[in-house]
Each structure stands twice: as structure tokens, then as C-alpha cells.
Design a protein around this motif. Structure first.
Motif, PDB file in Angstrom:
ATOM      1  N   ARG A 111       0.829  -1.207   0.000  1.00 26.56           N
ATOM      2  CA  ARG A 111       0.000   0.000   0.000  1.00 26.56           C
ATOM      3  C   ARG A 111       0.863   1.255   0.000  1.00 26.56           C
ATOM      4  O   ARG A 111       0.525   2.247  -0.660  1.00 26.56           O
ATOM      5  CB  ARG A 111      -0.947  -0.005   1.205  1.00 26.56           C
ATOM      6  N   ALA A 112       1.953   1.232   0.768  1.00 23.93           N
ATOM      7  CA  ALA A 112       2.851   2.394   0.782  1.00 23.93           C
ATOM      8  C   ALA A 112       3.479   2.614  -0.597  1.00 23.93           C
ATOM      9  O   ALA A 112       3.661   3.761  -1.028  1.00 23.93           O
ATOM     10  CB  ALA A 112       3.931   2.213   1.836  1.00 23.93           C
ATOM     11  N   THR A 113       3.805   1.536  -1.282  1.00 20.03           N
ATOM     12  CA  THR A 113       4.356   1.640  -2.637  1.00 20.03           C
ATOM     13  C   THR A 113       3.337   2.256  -3.580  1.00 20.03           C
ATOM     14  O   THR A 113       3.654   3.180  -4.355  1.00 20.03           O
ATOM     15  CB  THR A 113       4.776   0.253  -3.143  1.00 20.03           C
ATOM     16  N   ASP A 114       2.096   1.770  -3.523  1.00 22.32           N
ATOM     17  CA  ASP A 114       1.045   2.335  -4.371  1.00 22.32           C
ATOM     18  C   ASP A 114       0.838   3.821  -4.066  1.00 22.32           C
ATOM     19  O   ASP A 114       0.649   4.633  -4.980  1.00 22.32           O
ATOM     20  CB  ASP A 114      -0.269   1.581  -4.142  1.00 22.32           C
ATOM     21  N   ALA A 115       0.867   4.170  -2.778  1.00 24.58           N
ATOM     22  CA  ALA A 115       0.669   5.565  -2.376  1.00 24.58           C
ATOM     23  C   ALA A 115       1.782   6.454  -2.911  1.00 24.58           C
ATOM     24  O   ALA A 115       1.528   7.569  -3.407  1.00 24.58           O
ATOM     25  CB  ALA A 115       0.593   5.663  -0.860  1.00 24.58           C
ATOM     26  N   MET A 116       3.014   5.981  -2.814  1.00 28.23           N
ATOM     27  CA  MET A 116       4.132   6.790  -3.295  1.00 28.23           C
ATOM     28  C   MET A 116       4.071   6.956  -4.805  1.00 28.23           C
ATOM     29  O   MET A 116       4.322   8.058  -5.331  1.00 28.23           O
ATOM     30  CB  MET A 116       5.453   6.131  -2.893  1.00 28.23           C
ATOM     31  N   LEU A 117       3.699   5.920  -5.525  1.00 30.73           N
ATOM     32  CA  LEU A 117       3.590   6.033  -6.981  1.00 30.73           C
ATOM     33  C   LEU A 117       2.488   7.017  -7.365  1.00 30.73           C
ATOM     34  O   LEU A 117       2.640   7.788  -8.322  1.00 30.73           O
ATOM     35  CB  LEU A 117       3.326   4.656  -7.591  1.00 30.73           C
ATOM     36  N   ALA A 118       1.386   6.993  -6.627  1.00 26.84           N
ATOM     37  CA  ALA A 118       0.312   7.950  -6.908  1.00 26.84           C
ATOM     38  C   ALA A 118       0.763   9.380  -6.629  1.00 26.84           C
ATOM     39  O   ALA A 118       0.508  10.296  -7.427  1.00 26.84           O
ATOM     40  CB  ALA A 118      -0.922   7.604  -6.071  1.00 26.84           C
ATOM     41  N   LEU A 119       1.455   9.590  -5.523  1.00 26.79           N
ATOM     42  CA  LEU A 119       1.927  10.928  -5.170  1.00 26.79           C
ATOM     43  C   LEU A 119       2.964  11.418  -6.163  1.00 26.79           C
ATOM     44  O   LEU A 119       3.030  12.620  -6.469  1.00 26.79           O
ATOM     45  CB  LEU A 119       2.509  10.922  -3.754  1.00 26.79           C
ATOM     46  N   TRP A 120       3.789  10.505  -6.674  1.00 29.40           N
ATOM     47  CA  TRP A 120       4.868  10.899  -7.584  1.00 29.40           C
ATOM     48  C   TRP A 120       4.338  11.466  -8.894  1.00 29.40           C
ATOM     49  O   TRP A 120       5.052  12.160  -9.617  1.00 29.40           O
ATOM     50  CB  TRP A 120       5.795   9.713  -7.851  1.00 29.40           C
TER      51      TRP A 120
END
Length: 389
Positions: A111-120
Motif C-alpha cells: 500500500r505504501a508503494t502504491d501511495a508513493m507512486l500515486a503521489l509521484w
């Protein structure tokens, strides 16, 4: 001199450019961007001058931030959680950070990976400069507050998360214990472009040597979560001090003694590779308690403790470490400021950050003459607040 709309001249008593302290120099800013320098004597009595009685430094960078503003990344692994943590630290003078996910279930990292990709993909990342993955691939005996239920050897699931982040250009710092990694795994992470840090480890000398040979470049919160030094065995702490790796250090007055801070700084064979980190928890800029692994952690006498009164995290924003380290090292602040700006930027490859030369895009952290009263000046124009790697 430029007449850019919205630009102004910042006129500090002293200006730290990321490596050197200057007097008599002003810097022209537009949002978070440095446009040019000039001698203060050449500016005259202009209307667009902003005077500051202390030090102007590059926007500070914290590579280890578990939480802030009441938010813990482990319990809020979302784009809003990432942004809230960075926003809380910006309000306290730290311009950029790596939100840090500590040991948890595999799906939390997903989930943290998905969140960071979305924020990026967002036009403004709000001070988030990448992701620090601290565990779960660590030593069970040196886990500290990390939950032993989730500790496991480095596996393909984590490697795949790192690969996804790096494919999109997200800077990744990952803390592992060498003994939790099979031969070649650290080299795989390095090939992806991740920065590998040794931490929470009781590794033997040959395991540390292998990690370094495979490309590990950093040590995580020196002295904490690792075997210490002894006369016949340097332990992980001694091996790191005696190496040319970059070393993170918590200088909150509780985690490392002043004598051990001086020892590490003076004993390094490669100068300029100490990095100050906060290891901050949600109480920084937030309420005086939070929940970690179903335990309530509270602030008591300026430090975080669990129900038994044991140390359980850090209640400090990065700028608070600057006057303490400057006093310990007995200098003019250059070493502490370097360790909180240009050195972490160099390690992580954060383009445009960590310096105040023309073209810099990280804004300015204003500090008092004694390195207190931190305030970040940024409000970057669209597209400028985007550290790249």
C-alpha cells in the motif's frame, strides 16, 4: 539583475550554501527557486529586500521520518498520509523528507508503494522526496521497537516493490541487516538504483564486508539497533564508523551520548559523510501520544516511552538537532548544517536540493543566529518542488 515577477532578495546575516558559510551575501528567490546571488553592498535600498538576522541555509532534508502531525506512515500508507507527514515537518523548518515505513505486514509495504507512486504523479509532492523502507528484513535480536511478528528475510515481494518505485524514478532508501539478505540480494537492490543502508543488525564482520562489497552505501541510526564496539570486536557500529559509508545519526539528547557523537564524527576516514536524521514519530507537530503495534506511546520528559517507560521512538524535528550538534562539535554550525542538507541530497541523488546556488529548487530554511527558530521558505511554483533522481 533579474526583475522576475514575485522574486525578492533575501538578506541574511549569514548564508550557508550547502558547504560554506558566507557573510555579506544575499540570494534572490522566486518561490523555492534560487535565481542569483549578489553582494549585499551592491543592492542598495531596494523595495524587494527581506532581511533576516540569522542564518539562511538550503531547505533541510530528513531521510528518516516515521511520522508527524499525528500521522504514522505504517497506519496511514496513503498519498494523504505521506503528504501530511511532510507538511508537519515543513511547518517546523524541514523542507524535504523520506517518509519511513518500519517493519510491518507485507501488504502494508504494498500500500505504501502504491501511495508513493500515486503521489509521484502529482504536480506538487509537498516535501516528500522519496521512500525509506526500514525493515522488515532485519535482525530479530536488534529489532528495537520493530514487531518481531513481521521480521523476515529479504524476499521477492519487497524486491518487486522497490523495482516498481525505481522504475518511476522514486528515490528509495532501504534499511536491511546483512544477515537477513542472501548473497547477491543487496547487489540487486543497488542495480535497481536503491540506496541500501545497514541497520538493526548483529552481522558478523564477513557479512558486513559482503554487504559493502555488494554496494551498501549507508548505515542507519548509528549505535542504535546494532552491536556496539568492544576492544576485540568493533561490532556493526565500529565497522560502520571505520568505513567510507554515509552514516545516519539521531542527535535528540536521548539516543546517543555526546561523547559518542564526537567520537563518530572525528573518527571517520572519509569526511562529510555524517547525516543527521530525526527518526521522528507522529508526536512531532502532533498530539503527545500515538499507537504503534497496538501499544500507546507517549511523550514523557521530552522523549517517547512505552507503558514500561522504555525509549520508544524520537520526539524531535530535524532542525532541533542542529544547535545540539554544533555545541558538541564546537564549530560554527557548518558540520551540522552540511549533515542536514547537502550530504543527504548527495547520497540520495536529489537534484536541485541541498544547496543554495543558482538553480536550486529546495527553498531556504531560515534559522536564528544560534541555529534555532527554524522556518522554511518555499511556496514553490508548479513543477519546481520536484526533486529528481
Amino acid at each position: 539583475m533579474s526583475d522576475d515577477q514575485g522574486a525578492y532578495w533575501l538578506v541574511p546575516a549569514r548564508l550557508f550554501d550547502g558547504h560554506t558559510m558566507h557573510s555579506g551575501v544575499a540570494v534572490r528567490l522566486r518561490g523555492a527557486e534560487v535565481l542569483e546571488w549578489a553582494a549585499i553592498a551592491d543592492l542598495g535600498d531596494r523595495a524587494d529586500l527581506r532581511h533576516h538576522d540569522g542564518i539562511a541555509a538550503p531547505g533541510l532534508i530528513d531521510l528518516q521520518v516515521n511520522g508527524g502531525g499525528g500521522v504514522l506512515l505504517n497506519t496511514s500508507p496513503t498519498p494523504d498520509g505521506l503528504r501530511a507527514i511532510a507538511t508537519a515537518h515543513r511547518a517546523l523548518g524541514c523542507a524535504f523528507c523520506l517518509p519511513t515505513l518500519i517493519t510491518d505486514a507485507p501488504e502494508v509495504l504494498d500500500r505504501a508503494t502504491d501511495a508513493m507512486l500515486a503521489l509521484w504523479s502529482a504536480p506538487d509532492r509537498g516535501g516528500v522526496a522519496g521512500l525509506h523502507i526500514e525493515g522488515p528484513h532485519i535482525s530479530i535480536t536488534k529489532r528495537g521497537t520493530h514487531d518481531p511478528r513481521f521480521i523476515r528475510p529479504l524476499d521477492d515481494r519487497t524486491l518487486n516493490c522497490v523495482a516498481r518505485l525505481r522504475e518511476r524514478g522514486v528515490p528509495v532508501l532501504i534499511t536491511v541487516a546483512p544477515e537477513a539478505c542472501a548473497p547477491g540480494q543487496i547487489a540487486r537492490l543497488v542495480t535497481m538504483g536503491a540506496v541500501v543502508s545497514i541497520g538493526h543488525s548483529a552481522a558478523a564482520p564477513d557479512q558486513i564486508a559482503r554487504a559493502m562489497a555488494e554496494g551498501a552505501r549507508k548505515g542507519t541510526h548509528l549505535y542504535n539497533g546494532m552491536t556496539g564496539m568492544a576492544g576485540r570486536d568493533p561490532g556493526v557500529a565500529g565497522a560502520l564508523i571505520d568505513s567510507d559509508l554515509w552514516l545516519g545519526l539521531i542527535a535528540d539528547g536521548h539516543h546517543v551520548s555526546e561523547a559518542m557523537i564526537r567520537l563518530a564524527w572525528r573518527a571517520r576516514p572519509a569526511a562529510g559523510r555524517m547525516i543527521l536524521v530525526s527518526d521522528a514519530m507522529p508526536t512531532v507537530g502532533g498530539p503527545d501520544h500515538f499507537t504503534l503495534y497496538d501499544q500507546v506511546i507517549r511523550v514523557a520528559d521530552g522523549k517517547l516511552v512505552n507503558a514500561e517507560g522504555s525509549l520508544a521512538g524520537v520526539h524531535m524535528a530535524l532542525p532541533q538537532a542542529l544547535p545540539r550538534v554544533t555545541r558538541i562539535l564546537d564549530d560554527d554550525g557548518v558540520q551540522a548544517l552540511t549533515a542536514a542538507s547537502s550530504t543527504p541530497a548527495e547520497l540520495m541523488g536529489l537534484s536541485g536540493l541541498g544547496h543554495l546556488r543558482p538553480g536550486a529548487t529546495g527553498g531556504v530554511t531560515l534559522l536564528g543566529p544560534d541555529l534555532t527558530r527554524a522556518e522554511w521558505l518555499g511556496a514553490a511554483p508548479a513543477g519546481k518542488d520536484r526533486p529528481a533522481r
